[in-house]
Design an enzyme around this catalytic site. Sequence first.
Site, PDB file in Angstrom:
ATOM      1  CD  GLU A  51      51.466  -9.624  85.482  1.00  0.00           C
ATOM      2  OE1 GLU A  51      51.696  -9.747  84.105  1.00  0.00           O
ATOM      3  OE2 GLU A  51      50.670  -8.450  85.769  1.00  0.00           O
ATOM      4  CE1 TYR A 139      54.279  -7.192  81.475  1.00  0.00           C
ATOM      5  CE2 TYR A 139      54.132  -9.351  82.019  1.00  0.00           C
ATOM      6  CZ  TYR A 139      53.646  -8.066  82.026  1.00  0.00           C
ATOM      7  OH  TYR A 139      52.340  -7.832  82.434  1.00  0.00           O
ATOM      8  CG  ASP A 157      51.912  -5.399  78.238  1.00  0.00           C
ATOM      9  OD1 ASP A 157      51.910  -4.290  77.905  1.00  0.00           O
ATOM     10  OD2 ASP A 157      50.641  -6.101  78.499  1.00  0.00           O
TER      11      ASP A 157
END
Length: 312
Positions: A51, A139, A157
């Site tokens: 990520e 996020y 996102d």
Amino acid sequence: MPKPPQAAQPSTAAMRDGVMVSTVIDWFASEARDLPWRREDCSPWGVLVSEIMLQQTPVARVEPIWREWMLRWPTPAALAASTQADAVRAWGRLGYPRRAQRLWECARAIVERHGGVVPGGDAALGEAELLALPGVGDYTAAAVRAFAFGQRAVVLDTNIRRVIGRAWHGKPLPAAHLARPEREFAAALVPAAAADAVAWSAGSMELGALVCAARVAKCEECPLAAECAWRAAGKPGLDEAPRRTQAWHGTDRQVRGRILAVLRAASAPVNVTGLAVLEDIEPGQLDRCLGSLVEDRLIALVENDKGAYVLG
Ligand code: SF4
């Protein structure tokens, strides 16, 4: 005689939303790319690393670096035992190298605060524990909770925002900043069941990456084509929308990357100012970029009289 209370019926709009969300989940079940961080055996650490790497960097560039990284540092403790310079070196040309620095700091924090175990598994405390880690924002915390721990989370996102914005609201591109109404709308779309919520997040993200891309929407391949508001309106406004891609050549960001590339390849301190490969850079810009890299602790000046630097 009073009528017995009746259960509230979902509205037509809510039913339509549910059908669209299910359509994306079904599409993802058959079309998802087989990526290493999506596999069952990928650890929460592997998901977290992916990520961070995937922020502003496409999958094709991330995957080889991620594989090397996970072989070398399969746990937070392994990375924490290395140096920041090792992490920046291994980051290669992924760009935005402060992410490497933050990931290294994050690994150290996971070791110090959580005994080397990536937090997030605790449904009550996980979000706060993740958000307290260096380099982890809203996020990333939501993505780790969803994709590493299978929890229901609102993952938002730019790909997901674009799909929702087009299919539901008829907008060509999301706004620069995520406002509360947009977040609340997206949160209401997330299915109640955790497994469905995870599949929706991963699926809508994949749809935005592969089919509903920023500049080219392949509507003929899209499972939402029949319901999509933007398509129904004739896909207006995209040409006029400002491009967010930043100019690259000659920018400080490019010069910083070039300096780091030189230092990554070196095994000894380098006199950057006298270097032929950097001689096209205007001296003022070179000094500015060296200064900002030192300030960010990505490099360090080790021999002041020679102007020699190493990775920080
Ligand atoms: S129909 Fe086209 S614009 Fe609408 S969500 Fe699908 S790819 Fe995007």
